[in-house]
Design a protein around this motif. Structure first.
Motif, PDB file in Angstrom:
ATOM      1  N   LEU A 107       0.836  -1.199   0.000  1.00 13.53           N
ATOM      2  CA  LEU A 107       0.000   0.000   0.000  1.00 13.53           C
ATOM      3  C   LEU A 107       0.880   1.262   0.000  1.00 13.53           C
ATOM      4  O   LEU A 107       0.643   2.210  -0.750  1.00 13.53           O
ATOM      5  CB  LEU A 107      -0.922  -0.009   1.226  1.00 13.53           C
ATOM      6  N   ALA A 108       1.921   1.205   0.852  1.00  9.27           N
ATOM      7  CA  ALA A 108       2.817   2.365   0.939  1.00  9.27           C
ATOM      8  C   ALA A 108       3.511   2.595  -0.397  1.00  9.27           C
ATOM      9  O   ALA A 108       3.626   3.744  -0.869  1.00  9.27           O
ATOM     10  CB  ALA A 108       3.839   2.149   2.051  1.00  9.27           C
ATOM     11  N   ALA A 109       3.946   1.497  -1.033  1.00 11.66           N
ATOM     12  CA  ALA A 109       4.633   1.627  -2.319  1.00 11.66           C
ATOM     13  C   ALA A 109       3.685   2.215  -3.359  1.00 11.66           C
ATOM     14  O   ALA A 109       4.041   3.156  -4.098  1.00 11.66           O
ATOM     15  CB  ALA A 109       5.148   0.262  -2.769  1.00 11.66           C
ATOM     16  N   ALA A 110       2.446   1.689  -3.409  1.00 16.06           N
ATOM     17  CA  ALA A 110       1.476   2.178  -4.393  1.00 16.06           C
ATOM     18  C   ALA A 110       1.154   3.645  -4.144  1.00 16.06           C
ATOM     19  O   ALA A 110       1.022   4.439  -5.092  1.00 16.06           O
ATOM     20  CB  ALA A 110       0.202   1.328  -4.317  1.00 16.06           C
ATOM     21  N   ALA A 111       1.058   4.009  -2.860  1.00 14.39           N
ATOM     22  CA  ALA A 111       0.745   5.398  -2.523  1.00 14.39           C
ATOM     23  C   ALA A 111       1.815   6.332  -3.078  1.00 14.39           C
ATOM     24  O   ALA A 111       1.508   7.383  -3.653  1.00 14.39           O
ATOM     25  CB  ALA A 111       0.626   5.551  -1.005  1.00 14.39           C
ATOM     26  N   CYS A 112       3.094   5.943  -2.919  1.00 17.87           N
ATOM     27  CA  CYS A 112       4.174   6.779  -3.440  1.00 17.87           C
ATOM     28  C   CYS A 112       4.075   6.904  -4.956  1.00 17.87           C
ATOM     29  O   CYS A 112       4.272   7.983  -5.523  1.00 17.87           O
ATOM     30  CB  CYS A 112       5.535   6.183  -3.073  1.00 17.87           C
ATOM     31  N   MET A 113       3.783   5.773  -5.610  1.00 13.79           N
ATOM     32  CA  MET A 113       3.713   5.784  -7.075  1.00 13.79           C
ATOM     33  C   MET A 113       2.602   6.720  -7.552  1.00 13.79           C
ATOM     34  O   MET A 113       2.738   7.418  -8.552  1.00 13.79           O
ATOM     35  CB  MET A 113       3.449   4.372  -7.604  1.00 13.79           C
ATOM     36  N   ILE A 114       1.471   6.703  -6.833  1.00 16.89           N
ATOM     37  CA  ILE A 114       0.316   7.468  -7.300  1.00 16.89           C
ATOM     38  C   ILE A 114       0.404   8.938  -6.881  1.00 16.89           C
ATOM     39  O   ILE A 114       0.177   9.838  -7.688  1.00 16.89           O
ATOM     40  CB  ILE A 114      -0.982   6.817  -6.781  1.00 16.89           C
ATOM     41  N   CYS A 115       0.776   9.169  -5.628  1.00 16.50           N
ATOM     42  CA  CYS A 115       0.709  10.540  -5.110  1.00 16.50           C
ATOM     43  C   CYS A 115       1.808  11.448  -5.653  1.00 16.50           C
ATOM     44  O   CYS A 115       1.652  12.651  -5.723  1.00 16.50           O
ATOM     45  CB  CYS A 115       0.756  10.536  -3.597  1.00 16.50           C
ATOM     46  N   PHE A 116       2.981  10.880  -5.985  1.00 15.19           N
ATOM     47  CA  PHE A 116       4.094  11.729  -6.388  1.00 15.19           C
ATOM     48  C   PHE A 116       4.379  11.660  -7.875  1.00 15.19           C
ATOM     49  O   PHE A 116       5.390  12.157  -8.335  1.00 15.19           O
ATOM     50  CB  PHE A 116       5.351  11.369  -5.578  1.00 15.19           C
ATOM     51  N   ARG A 117       3.465  11.034  -8.664  1.00 17.36           N
ATOM     52  CA  ARG A 117       3.822  10.809 -10.069  1.00 17.36           C
ATOM     53  C   ARG A 117       3.923  12.106 -10.844  1.00 17.36           C
ATOM     54  O   ARG A 117       4.593  12.178 -11.851  1.00 17.36           O
ATOM     55  CB  ARG A 117       2.872   9.839 -10.736  1.00 17.36           C
TER      56      ARG A 117
END
Lengths: 510, 366
Positions: free
Chosen positions: B107-117
């Motif tokens: 979840l944390a990894a996906a959050a980084c991918m989505i929020c900072f893209r």
């Protein structure tokens, strides 16, 4: 006695555990109306032999006859059907059930606790037991639990009773009571076997002794026709001297000063109440008392394992500097440079890790040494080899888990590790409990050597005879208070016994 | 005159220590026997030639290079999670929350991918993913550790419950980040830009995972066997009283070990999201958090043996799946075969600890 027919005949009994031969073609006769003491060093196969009689193990070879009839005992139930009951060292009772419920547990037929209680009372009356059938096990003392175990086997109609070291956990008074009951049962025609290490109990109680050594049957004889020295020699296989050395303390000076120490258990029960004393270097301070009188709390307070309510425990250095030990855990005590060694009562549950090998157990004290993130495996191995050699530990190797060693060897490993750090204070709790004579004397010897090296030794013991022979001074505890401190030389067993049960004893020494 | 008595037909005797090679001989024998039993079952049910069945099992893992790499990836991920729970198990802390800790890492990894893209370059995103997923896993493992250390809560229930919380959190974010709208699924993240996708090395999609897990394997093995921390874990696991007696701070060891256990699970979550799948679903851990418990136990908590046990379990699973498709059987049949094989493997431990003595045939007089 020789004209009686044997109730139990064991012939050529052999039992092996892997490569270990626990019993090797053992012959043993057990008679009715007689108390047989089964003697032998730790690991000589006494318990194994009796376990085969009570259906816990099945012999690899050999025959068992009961009243002249050859039998096969496959399970404890078979044993019960043949009238054999065994009281184990570790009780097998359900804590939350009452005495009566425990006694009828597992029996077939309708559950009628009232009738059971009636029958229990009649058994108690017949032999002089005191059991309340409705008392819960968790409310009972060790001796009461043992009584329930004995009544349990009698209730099931046992007339051949085996007791495995029954007095190891009892006070002298409770032991006397137990012996009276056993004599009553003998006079009633029951066959009784008792496994014990304590020579004076053998002499006091038994009619006949049988001796095992290294799994082999050495001989049996009427107790009256032998003596402690002869029995010990037969057990060990060579002559041993039964004297404990007590050299005069050299250069004794205060090492640990305890003042007004008060300790409560987690439940708020007062365990130590205003205890004050001084332990000197180069001296053995014996600590006597009925079990549970605060000995454990006293040692654990000094070792930093027991929260203290009030008081002070000061460590006095050679140059007179004083360090307060209260409020420090074992690690910070060691970091202060106080070389304190502790041989706790519970060897495998506290002093050692049962599943680890000798070398890893040696590491327990030393593994933190050095700044490295990694452990040093070499010096513990060396230490283990050293201890094995110097203390003559009987083990297949230093990579054997300590749980596989016999009681005496486990204790040697523990004591060996604790004295290897060249301590200035050595705390020992029941250092020879469950150990045979030979191992016990090895331990006394080691403790004396520490004393000679100037260590302040606190020796908590249960055998008064030994305390009187070994200690320079004896501190007697009674209900958490100091009942008195007497010099070991010249102290009378009777006086110390009185002080254990009553504060100050009869005030002769006060 | 004496009655004849019969010894029992057989009785069970505890063995002493037996050499390791004999123990493995027994285990190997058990695997062979289990294969025979599987063959018999398959033939009885399907009428197929058992040899053909074994060939199918083998092909399930080694049939094509793609199948082989899938096998490697699955073994690596299962092994990674097994390695993660092992330090806790050695401490007798039954961490069955691997599933949740992996999910939180993912979840944390996906959050980084989505929020900072839209705001950060690829390198920074990946660095953030690594840090945050490891932290998320550590926190998810550390919470039950903290409660155990402070209030002695039951870690089995606690970690189990944490799995459900993690699943629900992921389910929630699946809706928040759904793409396309209304699907309730995240879909492949950053498909066009490949932002936050972990690099592919050597042209093999799964090679990175395998290499990272090998590094974790080496780390866990050394950590448990050669470090002071590892030694403390063993002592606390064997006896807390002994640990206190020698001055080990038991609470500290419990929390520290659970942080580590969770952190490695978080790393597994990172690999699953950032490298294997490039997406996040509630089933991304695929039950591995629980299978890992078995991997660890079967290997007796020895990290090196875990390579073998995780391989065995994945190999069987894939082989059984292949049988189901090739012979037109459903998935339940592969479960039956896996069950048969595990029965033999676990049962063989009995014969390592005990020996059975049969009645001797010699007649006794009387």
């Amino acid at each position: 006695m020789d004209n009686k027919t044997a109730a139990v005949k064991m012939r050529n009994i052999t039992k092996t555990f892997g490569p270990v031969v626990a019993n090797d073609k053992v012959w043993l006769d057990i008679y009715r109306g007689e108390i047989l003491a089964l003697l032998g060093e730790n690991g000589s196969g006494k318990t194994t032999l009796m376990n085969m009689l009570s259906g816990i193990y099945f012999p690899d070879e050999g025959e068992i006859t009961i009243d002249g009839k050859e039998v096969v005992i496959r399970s404890p139930k078979d044993a019960f059907d043949l009238g054999i009951g065994m009281i184990h060292q570790h009780f097998k009772l359900v804590d939350v059930l009452t005495a009566a419920e425990n006694i009828v547990l597992g029996l077939e037929g309708k559950l009628d606790l009232k009738a059971a209680a009636e029958k229990i009372r009649s058994i108690c009356d017949a032999y002089g037991f005191e059991v309340d059938p409705n008392q819960k096990i968790y409310d009972m003392s060790v001796s009461q639990k043992q009584t329930v175990e004995i009544v349990k086997v009698l209730y099931r109609g046992a007339d051949i009773l085996i007791l495995d070291e029954p007095t190891a956990v009892l006070t002298p008074q409770e032991t006397d009571k137990l012996f009276a009951v056993l004599r009553n049962m003998r006079d009633d025609g029951k066959a009784i076997v008792i496994i014990t290490h304590k020579m004076h109990e053998v002499e006091e109680l038994s009619d006949r002794v049988a001796i095992l050594r290294h799994g082999q049957f050495i001989g049996d004889m009427p107790t009256k026709k032998t003596n402690a020295q002869e029995m010990t020699n037969m057990m060990v296989g060579h002559a041993v001297t039964l004297n404990i050395d007590r050299p005069e303390p050299k250069d004794a000076r205060p090492r640990i000063e305890v003042k007004n120490l008060t300790v409560r258990s987690i439940d708020g029960i007062l365990k130590l109440d205003g205890v004050s004393f001084t332990a000197n270097s180069g001296e053995i301070l014996g600590i006597a008392g009925i079990s549970g009188c605060g000995q454990k709390e006293l040692l654990e307070s000094i070792a930093g394992l027991q929260p203290v309510e009030s008081g002070s425990i000061e460590y006095i250095e050679d140059d007179g500097r004083r360090e307060q030990l209260i409020g420090k855990d074992p690690l910070s005590i060691a970091q202060m440079g106080v070389a304190l060694s502790f041989v706790p009562e519970d060897r495998l549950g506290m002093g050692l890790v049962a599943n680890m090998d000798l070398a890893d157990n040696m590491m327990l004290r030393s593994y933190r040494r050095g700044k490295s993130f990694f452990t040093d495996r070499k010096s513990p191995k060396q230490l283990a080899e050293d201890v094995v050699r110097r203390l003559d530990v009987n083990t297949p190797g230093i990579s054997t888990p300590v749980r596989r060693l016999s009681g005496g060897n486990v204790q040697k490993v523990l004591v060996g590790r604790e004295i290897s750090s060249a301590p200035t204070v050595l705390l020992t709790a029941y250092a020879v409990r469950g150990l045979d004579i030979h191992s016990s004397y090895t331990i006394y010897d080691l403790i004396n050597k520490q004393k000679a090296a100037g260590v302040a030794v606190l020796f908590v013991g249960e055998d008064l005879d030994v305390l009187l022979e070994l200690s320079d001074r004896i501190l007697v505890l009674c209900g958490g208070k100091v009942s008195g401190i007497v010099p070991g030389r010249g102290a009378k067993k009777r006086d110390v016994g009185m002080m254990m049960t009553k504060l100050g004893g009869d005030r002769q020494h006060a | 005159m004496r009655e004849t008595v019969h010894n029992p037909l057989f009785h069970v005797v505890r063995r002493g220590v037996i050499p390791a090679w004999r123990a493995w001989l027994i285990r190997g024998g058990a695997i062979l026997l289990s294969l025979v039993a599987c063959g018999l079952v398959t033939t009885a049910v399907t009428g197929e030639n058992p040899l053909a069945v074994y060939v199918t099992v083998f092909n399930g893992s080694f049939g094509t290079s793609r199948k082989f790499w899938t096998l490697l990836q699955n073994v690596a991920m299962l092994l990674c999670i097994a390695l993660a729970v092992t330090p806790a198990f050695k401490m007798r802390f039954w961490n069955i929350g691997g599933e949740g800790q992996v999910l939180m890492g993912g979840l944390a990894a996906a959050a980084c991918m989505i929020c900072f893209r839209n705001s950060l370059p690829n390198g920074a995103i990946i660095a953030l993913m690594v840090v945050s997923s490891i932290l998320a896993g550590a926190v998810w493992g550390g919470i039950p550790g903290f409660f155990k250390a402070k209030w002695n809560t039951n870690e089995t229930l606690f970690t189990l419950m944490m799995n459900y919380v993690a699943t629900q959190l992921v389910a929630y974010f699946c809706v928040v980040w759904e793409s396309p709208k209304g699907s309730g699924q995240i879909g492949v993240i950053n498909q066009s830009t490949e932002l936050g996708w972990l690099p592919v090395i050597g042209g093999q999609r799964y090679l990175l995972n395998v290499l990272v897990v090998l590094a974790v394997l080496a780390f866990v093995y050394i950590y448990l066997n050669y470090t002071k921390h590892g030694y403390e874990i063993s002592v606390v696991g064997e006896s807390e009283r002994t640990a206190r007696y020698v001055g080990i701070k038991v609470e500290k060891v419990i929390i520290r070990t659970m942080l580590l256990s969770g952190a490695i699970c978080g790393l597994a979550g990172l690999l699953l999201v950032g490298s294997t799948n490039h997406t996040l679903t509630t089933t991304i851990a695929a039950g591995r958090g629980f299978t890992a418990v078995m991997v660890s136990w079967l290997a007796k908590f020895n990290p090196i043996w875990m390579v073998a046990t995780s391989f065995l379990l994945v190999f069987l699973e894939r082989g059984a799946g292949e049988i189901s498709t090739n012979f037109g059987l459903n998935q339940s049949f592969s479960d039956i075969l896996t069950g048969v094989i595990l029965f033999f493997i676990i049962g063989s431990e009995f014969f390592i600890n005990y020996r059975i003595c049969f009645r001797r045939s010699t007649e006794r007089e009387g």
